[in-house]
Each structure stands twice: as C-alpha cells, then as structure tokens.
Write a protein that holds these residues in place. Structure first.
Motif, PDB file in Angstrom:
ATOM      1  N   CYS A   6      -7.298   2.303   3.851  1.00 32.63           N
ATOM      2  CA  CYS A   6      -6.729   3.469   3.722  1.00 32.63           C
ATOM      3  C   CYS A   6      -7.844   4.674   3.109  1.00 32.63           C
ATOM      4  O   CYS A   6      -7.984   5.556   3.781  1.00 32.63           O
ATOM      5  N   CYS A  66       0.111   3.195   3.821  1.00 32.29           N
ATOM      6  CA  CYS A  66       0.284   3.021   4.839  1.00 32.29           C
ATOM      7  C   CYS A  66       1.710   1.719   4.671  1.00 32.29           C
ATOM      8  O   CYS A  66       2.094   1.298   6.008  1.00 32.29           O
ATOM      9  N   CYS A 103      -4.587   0.351  -0.138  1.00 33.51           N
ATOM     10  CA  CYS A 103      -5.466  -0.528   0.521  1.00 33.51           C
ATOM     11  C   CYS A 103      -6.929  -0.095   0.852  1.00 33.51           C
ATOM     12  O   CYS A 103      -6.820   1.208   0.940  1.00 33.51           O
ATOM     13  N   CYS A 124       0.861  -1.098  -0.016  1.00 32.67           N
ATOM     14  CA  CYS A 124       0.065  -0.100   0.033  1.00 32.67           C
ATOM     15  C   CYS A 124       0.714   1.110  -0.126  1.00 32.67           C
ATOM     16  O   CYS A 124       1.842   1.299   0.637  1.00 32.67           O
TER      17      CYS A 124
HETATM   18 ZN   LIG Z   1      -2.984   0.893   3.379  1.00 31.56          ZN
END
Ligand SMILES: [Zn+2]
Length: 86
Positions: A70, A40, A67, A37
């Motif tokens: 997020c 994150c 993702c 991701c």
């Molecule tokens: Zn993420």
C-alpha cells in the motif's frame, strides 16, 4: 521493500502530521503476529514488514498497520518515486 526505509516512514500516506497525533511514532516492523492492513484490509502475515503507527488522536489510541504494498502504491501514485517506465 523496493525503496529506502525513510521513504516509507515519510510517505505521508494518511496526511496526518505530528500535530494531529500526539506521541506519534512510525516505524517499519516485522510482524510477530498477523495484522490487518488499515488501507487495503489484507492480512499482513507473520514475518512480513509493515508500517506501524501509534499515538493518540482526539483521545483515541491509534494503533495502525499498513502493508508495504500500500505504501509503495501511494509513493508511486503521489509521484514521490521515479518510475522507470517511460
Ligand atoms: Zn495494504
């Protein structure tokens, strides 16, 4: 995924528009291999949904996965979705 697909696609999580990224494409994909991701840095596992963005920015290839969590967090933080809690 808690929200409509369009919410994820139009989330504006990066603040980029089509004028910033040429050939900008955004779609929800089911990962066929693992990806990191870009927000994150967590691993997105095979079979999980993610937002995939591709295009070109300043001559560089953009190929980013984000993702679902997020994006949901961003939607909630930016007030684009109504939370049930009082
Ligand atoms: Zn993420």
């Amino acid at each position: 995924m808690k929200y409509d697909k369009e919410m994820y696609l139009d989330s504006g999580i990066y603040g980029y528009g089509d004028e910033d990224i040429s050939c900008h494409k955004e779609k929800i994909v089911k990962c066929r291999k693992t990806h990191e991701c870009c927000t994150c840095n967590k691993e997105i596992k095979i079979g999980e949904n993610a937002l995939h963005e591709s295009g070109f920015m300043d001559g560089e290839v953009v190929n980013a996965y984000t993702c679902i969590e997020c994006i949901e967090e961003w939607l909630e933080e930016s007030g684009q979705v109504e939370l049930d809690e009082e």
